[in-house]
Scaffold this motif. Structure first.
Motif, PDB file in Angstrom:
ATOM      1  N   UNK A   1      46.016  41.497  44.127  1.00  0.00           N
ATOM      2  CA  UNK A   1      44.631  41.140  44.445  1.00  0.00           C
ATOM      3  C   UNK A   1      44.385  40.993  45.951  1.00  0.00           C
ATOM      4  N   UNK A   2      45.288  40.355  46.721  1.00  0.00           N
ATOM      5  CA  UNK A   2      44.996  40.211  48.158  1.00  0.00           C
ATOM      6  C   UNK A   2      44.885  41.534  48.913  1.00  0.00           C
ATOM      7  N   UNK A   3      45.478  42.592  48.406  1.00  0.00           N
ATOM      8  CA  UNK A   3      45.485  43.852  49.119  1.00  0.00           C
ATOM      9  C   UNK A   3      44.330  44.787  48.821  1.00  0.00           C
ATOM     10  N   UNK A   4      43.478  44.457  47.859  1.00  0.00           N
ATOM     11  CA  UNK A   4      42.396  45.374  47.512  1.00  0.00           C
ATOM     12  C   UNK A   4      41.163  45.077  48.366  1.00  0.00           C
ATOM     13  N   UNK A   5      40.303  46.056  48.455  1.00  0.00           N
ATOM     14  CA  UNK A   5      39.110  45.923  49.279  1.00  0.00           C
ATOM     15  C   UNK A   5      37.991  45.161  48.586  1.00  0.00           C
ATOM     16  N   UNK A   6      36.937  44.913  49.333  1.00  0.00           N
ATOM     17  CA  UNK A   6      35.785  44.147  48.840  1.00  0.00           C
ATOM     18  C   UNK A   6      35.111  44.849  47.665  1.00  0.00           C
ATOM     19  N   UNK A   7      35.032  46.165  47.696  1.00  0.00           N
ATOM     20  CA  UNK A   7      34.387  46.898  46.604  1.00  0.00           C
ATOM     21  C   UNK A   7      35.105  46.708  45.281  1.00  0.00           C
ATOM     22  N   UNK A   8      36.427  46.754  45.297  1.00  0.00           N
ATOM     23  CA  UNK A   8      37.196  46.550  44.065  1.00  0.00           C
ATOM     24  C   UNK A   8      37.149  45.092  43.611  1.00  0.00           C
ATOM     25  N   UNK A   9      37.124  44.173  44.569  1.00  0.00           N
ATOM     26  CA  UNK A   9      36.982  42.764  44.195  1.00  0.00           C
ATOM     27  C   UNK A   9      35.647  42.525  43.509  1.00  0.00           C
ATOM     28  N   UNK A  10      34.603  43.186  43.996  1.00  0.00           N
ATOM     29  CA  UNK A  10      33.284  43.065  43.372  1.00  0.00           C
ATOM     30  C   UNK A  10      33.284  43.638  41.961  1.00  0.00           C
ATOM     31  N   UNK A  11      33.979  44.767  41.755  1.00  0.00           N
ATOM     32  CA  UNK A  11      34.062  45.361  40.416  1.00  0.00           C
ATOM     33  C   UNK A  11      34.760  44.407  39.446  1.00  0.00           C
ATOM     34  N   UNK A  12      35.821  43.770  39.909  1.00  0.00           N
ATOM     35  CA  UNK A  12      36.521  42.805  39.061  1.00  0.00           C
ATOM     36  C   UNK A  12      35.625  41.616  38.739  1.00  0.00           C
ATOM     37  N   UNK A  13      34.849  41.159  39.723  1.00  0.00           N
ATOM     38  CA  UNK A  13      33.951  40.027  39.495  1.00  0.00           C
ATOM     39  C   UNK A  13      32.861  40.393  38.490  1.00  0.00           C
ATOM     40  N   UNK A  14      32.334  41.598  38.576  1.00  0.00           N
ATOM     41  CA  UNK A  14      31.318  42.056  37.624  1.00  0.00           C
ATOM     42  C   UNK A  14      31.891  42.081  36.208  1.00  0.00           C
ATOM     43  N   UNK A  15      33.128  42.558  36.083  1.00  0.00           N
ATOM     44  CA  UNK A  15      33.770  42.601  34.764  1.00  0.00           C
ATOM     45  C   UNK A  15      33.981  41.200  34.214  1.00  0.00           C
ATOM     46  N   UNK A  16      34.415  40.282  35.059  1.00  0.00           N
ATOM     47  CA  UNK A  16      34.598  38.910  34.598  1.00  0.00           C
ATOM     48  C   UNK A  16      33.264  38.275  34.220  1.00  0.00           C
ATOM     49  N   UNK A  17      32.192  38.615  34.933  1.00  0.00           N
ATOM     50  CA  UNK A  17      30.868  38.103  34.578  1.00  0.00           C
ATOM     51  C   UNK A  17      30.430  38.622  33.214  1.00  0.00           C
ATOM     52  N   UNK A  18      30.748  39.890  32.910  1.00  0.00           N
ATOM     53  CA  UNK A  18      30.426  40.453  31.591  1.00  0.00           C
ATOM     54  C   UNK A  18      31.145  39.682  30.491  1.00  0.00           C
ATOM     55  N   UNK A  19      32.382  39.330  30.745  1.00  0.00           N
ATOM     56  CA  UNK A  19      33.160  38.586  29.751  1.00  0.00           C
ATOM     57  C   UNK A  19      32.558  37.202  29.529  1.00  0.00           C
ATOM     58  N   UNK A  20      32.175  36.537  30.608  1.00  0.00           N
ATOM     59  CA  UNK A  20      31.563  35.207  30.481  1.00  0.00           C
ATOM     60  C   UNK A  20      30.247  35.293  29.716  1.00  0.00           C
ATOM     61  N   UNK A  21      29.432  36.325  30.003  1.00  0.00           N
ATOM     62  CA  UNK A  21      28.169  36.478  29.266  1.00  0.00           C
ATOM     63  C   UNK A  21      28.425  36.700  27.783  1.00  0.00           C
ATOM     64  N   UNK A  22      29.480  37.435  27.451  1.00  0.00           N
ATOM     65  CA  UNK A  22      29.821  37.637  26.044  1.00  0.00           C
ATOM     66  C   UNK A  22      30.256  36.328  25.399  1.00  0.00           C
ATOM     67  N   UNK A  23      31.110  35.582  26.076  1.00  0.00           N
ATOM     68  CA  UNK A  23      31.598  34.311  25.510  1.00  0.00           C
ATOM     69  C   UNK A  23      30.450  33.346  25.279  1.00  0.00           C
ATOM     70  N   UNK A  24      29.542  33.244  26.237  1.00  0.00           N
ATOM     71  CA  UNK A  24      28.420  32.314  26.114  1.00  0.00           C
ATOM     72  C   UNK A  24      27.264  32.877  25.301  1.00  0.00           C
ATOM     73  N   UNK A  25      27.409  34.112  24.822  1.00  0.00           N
ATOM     74  CA  UNK A  25      26.406  34.770  23.995  1.00  0.00           C
ATOM     75  C   UNK A  25      25.065  34.895  24.733  1.00  0.00           C
ATOM     76  N   UNK A  26      25.124  35.305  25.991  1.00  0.00           N
ATOM     77  CA  UNK A  26      23.930  35.470  26.819  1.00  0.00           C
ATOM     78  C   UNK A  26      23.516  36.936  26.839  1.00  0.00           C
ATOM     79  N   UNK A  27      22.242  37.168  27.122  1.00  0.00           N
ATOM     80  CA  UNK A  27      21.751  38.535  27.290  1.00  0.00           C
ATOM     81  C   UNK A  27      22.214  39.095  28.620  1.00  0.00           C
ATOM     82  N   UNK A  28      22.007  40.386  28.794  1.00  0.00           N
ATOM     83  CA  UNK A  28      22.327  41.004  30.080  1.00  0.00           C
ATOM     84  C   UNK A  28      21.417  40.435  31.149  1.00  0.00           C
ATOM     85  N   UNK A  29      22.003  39.789  32.070  1.00  0.00           N
ATOM     86  CA  UNK A  29      21.333  39.179  33.232  1.00  0.00           C
ATOM     87  C   UNK A  29      20.189  38.325  32.794  1.00  0.00           C
TER      88      UNK A  29
END
Length: 102
Positions: A74-102
């Motif tokens: 993780x420390x060696x990847x760029x900001x763009x890839x870190x953002x992609x990982x954060x977006x994926x984790x946000x999708x997982x949280x929305x699924x767990x909490x049963x929220x709509x898209x955004x």
């Protein structure tokens, strides 16, 4: 011995796709691909799952992919890839909490 060693651009080692420059790009792309496919499967059966079931399944099937050797790449990847990982984790949280898209 007399064995020839081939030059390859990437190799799969302990379940991770490691590229020849150790940038972590292939690892991140593989994790995102696996997480997206597993989350799609969970979305198909979300009506049958309660909060605890969604949380447990996401932890067992998806979050483990993020946690596995995260400290090494993780420390060696760029900001763009870190953002992609954060977006994926946000999708997982929305699924767990049963929220709509955004």
């Amino acid at each position: 011995g007399n064995e020839t060693i081939k030059h390859v651009k990437s190799v799969k080692y302990l379940g991770l796709q490691i590229d020849n420059d150790l940038s972590g790009i292939s690892i991140v792309n593989e994790i995102i691909k696996k997480a997206n496919s597993r989350l799609k499967i969970l979305y198909r059966c979300r009506e049958m799952l309660n909060f605890e079931s969604r949380k447990t399944l996401c932890s067992a099937l998806i979050q483990c992919q993020f946690d596995y050797s995260c400290s090494s790449w993780y420390p060696g990847i760029g900001k763009g890839l870190q953002d992609k990982l954060q977006v994926m984790q946000n999708k997982i949280i929305r699924f767990i909490l049963n929220l709509d898209n955004r």
